[in-house]
Design a protein around this motif. Sequence first.
Motif, PDB file in Angstrom:
ATOM      1  N   TRP A 204       0.809  -1.005  -0.100  1.00 13.98           N
ATOM      2  CA  TRP A 204       0.042  -0.137   0.027  1.00 13.98           C
ATOM      3  C   TRP A 204       0.883   1.364   0.228  1.00 13.98           C
ATOM      4  O   TRP A 204       0.477   2.108  -0.582  1.00 13.98           O
ATOM      5  CB  TRP A 204      -0.914   0.034   1.175  1.00 13.98           C
ATOM      6  N   VAL A 205       2.070   1.280   0.587  1.00 13.38           N
ATOM      7  CA  VAL A 205       2.629   2.438   0.609  1.00 13.38           C
ATOM      8  C   VAL A 205       3.247   2.943  -0.677  1.00 13.38           C
ATOM      9  O   VAL A 205       3.450   4.135  -0.825  1.00 13.38           O
ATOM     10  CB  VAL A 205       4.198   2.199   1.719  1.00 13.38           C
ATOM     11  N   ASN A 206       3.402   1.943  -1.410  1.00 15.08           N
ATOM     12  CA  ASN A 206       3.551   2.199  -2.842  1.00 15.08           C
ATOM     13  C   ASN A 206       2.388   2.703  -3.716  1.00 15.08           C
ATOM     14  O   ASN A 206       2.497   3.357  -4.603  1.00 15.08           O
ATOM     15  CB  ASN A 206       4.348   1.255  -3.643  1.00 15.08           C
ATOM     16  N   ARG A 207       1.365   1.911  -3.652  1.00 16.76           N
ATOM     17  CA  ARG A 207      -0.093   2.068  -4.501  1.00 16.76           C
ATOM     18  C   ARG A 207      -0.643   3.462  -3.959  1.00 16.76           C
ATOM     19  O   ARG A 207      -1.233   3.809  -4.856  1.00 16.76           O
ATOM     20  CB  ARG A 207      -0.809   1.056  -4.189  1.00 16.76           C
ATOM     21  N   ALA A 208      -0.528   3.665  -2.668  1.00 15.73           N
ATOM     22  CA  ALA A 208      -1.429   4.829  -2.209  1.00 15.73           C
ATOM     23  C   ALA A 208      -1.284   6.211  -3.029  1.00 15.73           C
ATOM     24  O   ALA A 208      -2.233   6.661  -3.311  1.00 15.73           O
ATOM     25  CB  ALA A 208      -0.917   5.367  -0.752  1.00 15.73           C
ATOM     26  N   PRO A 209      -0.257   6.899  -3.253  1.00 19.18           N
ATOM     27  CA  PRO A 209       0.033   7.822  -4.137  1.00 19.18           C
ATOM     28  C   PRO A 209      -0.579   7.606  -5.559  1.00 19.18           C
ATOM     29  O   PRO A 209      -1.285   8.420  -6.251  1.00 19.18           O
ATOM     30  CB  PRO A 209       1.507   8.123  -4.335  1.00 19.18           C
ATOM     31  N   ILE A 210      -0.479   6.490  -6.238  1.00 15.90           N
ATOM     32  CA  ILE A 210      -1.178   6.054  -7.513  1.00 15.90           C
ATOM     33  C   ILE A 210      -2.572   6.068  -7.468  1.00 15.90           C
ATOM     34  O   ILE A 210      -3.228   6.620  -8.176  1.00 15.90           O
ATOM     35  CB  ILE A 210      -0.556   4.620  -7.873  1.00 15.90           C
ATOM     36  N   VAL A 211      -3.067   5.348  -6.313  1.00 18.15           N
ATOM     37  CA  VAL A 211      -4.653   5.400  -5.874  1.00 18.15           C
ATOM     38  C   VAL A 211      -5.129   6.697  -6.090  1.00 18.15           C
ATOM     39  O   VAL A 211      -6.088   6.900  -6.732  1.00 18.15           O
ATOM     40  CB  VAL A 211      -5.248   4.550  -5.085  1.00 18.15           C
ATOM     41  N   ALA A 212      -4.486   7.646  -5.274  1.00 19.44           N
ATOM     42  CA  ALA A 212      -4.939   8.999  -4.973  1.00 19.44           C
ATOM     43  C   ALA A 212      -4.976   9.896  -6.475  1.00 19.44           C
ATOM     44  O   ALA A 212      -6.119  10.555  -6.796  1.00 19.44           O
ATOM     45  CB  ALA A 212      -4.220   9.730  -4.006  1.00 19.44           C
TER      46      ALA A 212
ATOM     47  N   ASP B  75      -7.358   7.448   5.407  1.00 15.52           N
ATOM     48  CA  ASP B  75      -6.796   8.652   5.986  1.00 15.52           C
ATOM     49  C   ASP B  75      -5.686   9.111   4.943  1.00 15.52           C
ATOM     50  O   ASP B  75      -5.519  10.219   4.608  1.00 15.52           O
ATOM     51  CB  ASP B  75      -6.123   8.440   7.214  1.00 15.52           C
ATOM     52  N   ASP B  76      -4.932   8.182   4.250  1.00 20.72           N
ATOM     53  CA  ASP B  76      -3.923   8.500   3.355  1.00 20.72           C
ATOM     54  C   ASP B  76      -4.517   9.028   1.997  1.00 20.72           C
ATOM     55  O   ASP B  76      -3.990  10.163   1.711  1.00 20.72           O
ATOM     56  CB  ASP B  76      -3.231   7.282   2.766  1.00 20.72           C
ATOM     57  N   ILE B  77      -5.620   8.562   1.709  1.00 19.16           N
ATOM     58  CA  ILE B  77      -6.468   9.132   0.505  1.00 19.16           C
ATOM     59  C   ILE B  77      -6.797  10.427   0.719  1.00 19.16           C
ATOM     60  O   ILE B  77      -6.572  11.522   0.159  1.00 19.16           O
ATOM     61  CB  ILE B  77      -7.466   8.218  -0.069  1.00 19.16           C
ATOM     62  N   LYS B  78      -7.547  10.791   2.038  1.00 19.61           N
ATOM     63  CA  LYS B  78      -7.950  12.059   2.318  1.00 19.61           C
ATOM     64  C   LYS B  78      -6.838  13.129   2.626  1.00 19.61           C
ATOM     65  O   LYS B  78      -7.098  14.177   1.983  1.00 19.61           O
ATOM     66  CB  LYS B  78      -8.711  11.919   3.841  1.00 19.61           C
ATOM     67  N   ARG B  79      -5.862  12.738   3.111  1.00 20.84           N
ATOM     68  CA  ARG B  79      -4.609  13.744   3.280  1.00 20.84           C
ATOM     69  C   ARG B  79      -4.167  14.089   1.909  1.00 20.84           C
ATOM     70  O   ARG B  79      -3.860  15.190   1.629  1.00 20.84           O
ATOM     71  CB  ARG B  79      -3.609  12.736   3.893  1.00 20.84           C
ATOM     72  N   THR B  80      -4.195  13.242   0.771  1.00 27.33           N
ATOM     73  CA  THR B  80      -3.752  13.445  -0.522  1.00 27.33           C
ATOM     74  C   THR B  80      -4.824  14.378  -1.249  1.00 27.33           C
ATOM     75  O   THR B  80      -4.314  15.160  -2.138  1.00 27.33           O
ATOM     76  CB  THR B  80      -3.360  12.185  -1.270  1.00 27.33           C
ATOM     77  N   LEU B  81      -5.881  14.000  -1.052  1.00 25.08           N
ATOM     78  CA  LEU B  81      -7.187  14.747  -1.629  1.00 25.08           C
ATOM     79  C   LEU B  81      -8.127  15.656  -0.806  1.00 25.08           C
ATOM     80  O   LEU B  81      -8.968  15.023  -0.569  1.00 25.08           O
ATOM     81  CB  LEU B  81      -8.016  13.371  -2.431  1.00 25.08           C
ATOM     82  N   PRO B  82      -7.719  16.616  -0.471  1.00 19.09           N
ATOM     83  CA  PRO B  82      -8.520  17.524   0.731  1.00 19.09           C
ATOM     84  C   PRO B  82      -9.741  17.867   0.396  1.00 19.09           C
ATOM     85  O   PRO B  82     -10.404  18.355   0.872  1.00 19.09           O
ATOM     86  CB  PRO B  82      -7.542  18.287   1.024  1.00 19.09           C
ATOM     87  N   GLU B  83      -9.752  17.670  -1.288  1.00 19.40           N
ATOM     88  CA  GLU B  83     -11.105  18.222  -1.851  1.00 19.40           C
ATOM     89  C   GLU B  83     -12.292  17.016  -1.656  1.00 19.40           C
ATOM     90  O   GLU B  83     -13.394  17.411  -1.911  1.00 19.40           O
ATOM     91  CB  GLU B  83     -10.923  18.425  -3.183  1.00 19.40           C
ATOM     92  N   TYR B  84     -11.961  15.825  -0.996  1.00 18.22           N
ATOM     93  CA  TYR B  84     -12.764  14.915  -0.716  1.00 18.22           C
ATOM     94  C   TYR B  84     -12.986  14.813   0.822  1.00 18.22           C
ATOM     95  O   TYR B  84     -12.018  14.860   1.621  1.00 18.22           O
ATOM     96  CB  TYR B  84     -12.630  13.492  -1.337  1.00 18.22           C
TER      97      TYR B  84
END
Length: 276
Positions: free
Chosen positions: A41-49, A71-80
């Motif tokens: 996930w640590v590698n996939r997280a930025p790709i998913v976001a 939380d990782d997705i939310k942190r990268t995508l604060p518009e959501y």
Amino acid sequence: MKKVSLLTIAFFCLAIVQGQSFIVGSFNLRYDNPRDSGNLWVNRAPIVASLIRFHDFDVLGTQEGLRNQLDDIKRTLPEYAFFGAGREDGQAKGEHSAIFYKTAKFNLLKSGNFWLSSTPEKPGPGWDARLNRICSWVQLQDKRSKKKFYFFNVHYDHQGVEARRESSLLILKKIKEIAGNDPVVFTGDLNGSHESEWYKSLEGSGWLKDTYKQVAHPYANNGSFNSFGASLQKTEIIDHIFVTAPFKAQKWGVLSDHYHGKFPSDHYPILAVISL
């Protein structure tokens, strides 16, 4: 002056029409499994976001996400923002069926969860299911048009056949109970193709309609499960987006995005453009 007024009215009407169209989706994120060597996930997280941002989902139902992933997705995508509870305790423990939505576009009016079991009000497995399974839902209001609709999201059990059959019957009952006659979007990983009995229960309900079947040319060059590349020859669609009237789909597709020969998840996300 008259021409200007007519143009102004035309643009205003166009803006209203555009405001009624939404990009919705379903995406099994694959839980944060430390044994997924090469697909951590640590590698996939930025790709998913990045994928979510690029495809510009307005509302996205996700499955399997643990709280740290959400939380990782939310942190990268604060518009959501997202809503969802852990299936183990109704709080943060275990996998979620979380729903992400754009805060600039929607107001969250109501939200809730129920479990896929004979006692849906409390955590626990149902029928012959191996694991607890949860359905999360929200009622959203479009800020521009003031239109309201419900969005339900779920992940069916992967082993219990009876559980999957009974889950569809429960879903139909609970959606009617919660949403009444209001418009509904229902997304999820049903662990079943268009030929499965539990899929047919939903599609044959008379009021839930599969967006895949509403469009003339669904973009289905792949199945929706890829097993991180190990199941690329499969053609079954096991992730689905249903709607009720007056929603209608204009586009539907499996998003087969990848990066350096790798895959953001063991499922492809699916996307539909729907209008209300």
